[in-house]
Design a protein around this motif. Sequence first.
Motif, PDB file in Angstrom:
ATOM      1  N   LEU A 195      29.375  42.024 -14.486  1.00 41.31           N
ATOM      2  CA  LEU A 195      29.527  40.615 -14.278  1.00 41.31           C
ATOM      3  C   LEU A 195      28.979  39.664 -14.988  1.00 41.31           C
ATOM      4  O   LEU A 195      27.467  39.324 -14.743  1.00 41.31           O
ATOM      5  N   ASP A 196      29.080  39.117 -16.338  1.00 45.74           N
ATOM      6  CA  ASP A 196      28.009  38.341 -16.620  1.00 45.74           C
ATOM      7  C   ASP A 196      26.776  38.677 -16.958  1.00 45.74           C
ATOM      8  O   ASP A 196      25.831  38.150 -16.754  1.00 45.74           O
ATOM      9  N   GLY A 197      26.874  39.879 -17.555  1.00 48.71           N
ATOM     10  CA  GLY A 197      25.346  40.335 -18.091  1.00 48.71           C
ATOM     11  C   GLY A 197      24.751  40.963 -16.684  1.00 48.71           C
ATOM     12  O   GLY A 197      23.486  42.078 -16.495  1.00 48.71           O
ATOM     13  N   LEU A 198      25.309  40.862 -15.600  1.00 49.25           N
ATOM     14  CA  LEU A 198      24.701  41.809 -14.209  1.00 49.25           C
ATOM     15  C   LEU A 198      25.040  42.688 -13.521  1.00 49.25           C
ATOM     16  O   LEU A 198      26.607  42.361 -13.370  1.00 49.25           O
ATOM     17  N   SER A 199      24.514  43.768 -12.723  1.00 50.84           N
ATOM     18  CA  SER A 199      25.904  44.435 -12.293  1.00 50.84           C
ATOM     19  C   SER A 199      25.676  44.310 -10.823  1.00 50.84           C
ATOM     20  O   SER A 199      24.890  44.261  -9.365  1.00 50.84           O
ATOM     21  N   VAL A 200      26.652  44.847 -10.515  1.00 50.37           N
ATOM     22  CA  VAL A 200      27.139  43.763  -8.368  1.00 50.37           C
ATOM     23  C   VAL A 200      28.144  44.761  -8.185  1.00 50.37           C
ATOM     24  O   VAL A 200      28.840  45.453  -8.813  1.00 50.37           O
ATOM     25  N   TYR A 201      27.918  44.880  -7.096  1.00 52.85           N
ATOM     26  CA  TYR A 201      28.370  46.214  -6.901  1.00 52.85           C
ATOM     27  C   TYR A 201      29.438  45.331  -5.936  1.00 52.85           C
ATOM     28  O   TYR A 201      29.185  44.788  -5.005  1.00 52.85           O
ATOM     29  N   TRP A 202      30.267  46.623  -5.726  1.00 53.80           N
ATOM     30  CA  TRP A 202      31.691  46.319  -5.268  1.00 53.80           C
ATOM     31  C   TRP A 202      31.908  47.440  -4.063  1.00 53.80           C
ATOM     32  O   TRP A 202      31.982  48.118  -4.239  1.00 53.80           O
ATOM     33  N   SER A 203      32.877  47.232  -2.855  1.00 48.37           N
ATOM     34  CA  SER A 203      32.586  47.589  -2.025  1.00 48.37           C
ATOM     35  C   SER A 203      33.399  47.947  -0.941  1.00 48.37           C
ATOM     36  O   SER A 203      34.035  45.994  -0.542  1.00 48.37           O
TER      37      SER A 203
END
Length: 358
Positions: free
Chosen positions: A221-229
């Motif tokens: 997201l917008d160049g950042l790796s964000v974790y979803w779970s």
Amino acid sequence: MKKIYLFAFVSLFMVNCSSDSTDGGTPEEQMYFPPSDGSNTWETKSISAMGWNQNAVQPLLDFLEEKNTKSFIILVNGRIVMENYFNGHTATSPWYWASAGKTLTTTVTGIAQDEGLLNINNKVSDYLGIGWTSAPLAKENLITCKNLLSMNSGLNDALGDDVSPANLQYVADAGTRWAYHNVYVKLQDVVAQSSGQTWANYFNTKLRDRIGMTGGAWINLDGLSVYWSTTRSMARFGLLSLNKGKWNGTTIVNENYFTQATTTSQSINQAYGYMWWLNGKSSFHLPQTQLEFNGTLIPNAPNDMYAALGKNDQKIYVIPSKKMVIIRMGEVANPDNPTFAFSGFDNELWSKINALYQ
């Protein structure tokens, strides 16, 4: 004489039993870990069995729903005591961790160190090469992996989320200035480079799959790796953290490293470890400010609590003294006052939680 010995033994036994009790006043249970085989099995324990105040449950639930919560879980000794979903969210719905996911990067960095792939005391350029920032070379070479974990890289935190070299600019020598900065994601590049794997693959095999955090994923997201779970996957990570890196007798990350991660990591912000927020300290700093605030981070919460805190009030609270993990996912609790990590909602929420067992 035998009667005296027998009395002493019985007295000692009773003292030991009373000291190993939960808030419900029952003998301490063995820590429970849900199966890691992808099943949805998870032991529960009722509010009444805990000896908690049933009358405090509904006010807590009403507050959570009012504050845009999507999910809420309380674990004690690994068992689910409360699990509630709101506003159309379900047990199978994924949601983002935001900066609460920084602690995932902390943990995987420790795993890579355990495997001899990296050393957090080494400079970042040992793994990424020179020029990963736009700082002068001598200043860039001061920045270690531990500086990224501790948020004291000395790079400019006022330039937005972009972590390209042009946007990673020198402000102060590493170790001399604390600032909440997305440069921490460079640790994911360090792990990938040192392991010869993608970050996601290394994370999945070394952490996610080993503790049954099924279905989660890193999304850019917008160049950042964000974790979803799912919420239960977040709770699994909280349970691992409560047990200092061990999962049902298996070491996932070295306990000494985990202890370092949940201890003050530098001399500037007492309330910050390796991307874990620490309660019970005498002062703290907040994101986007160089001000020091006196007092503990969340006064209503236990002093020994450490927490993973994310934008829009994503929360993992870990309380060793109560063998408790608490998870909150959702939208920002107070839309008029959005924050990046800690917010006034934390203290409000803890006043409601305390009513359960005080």
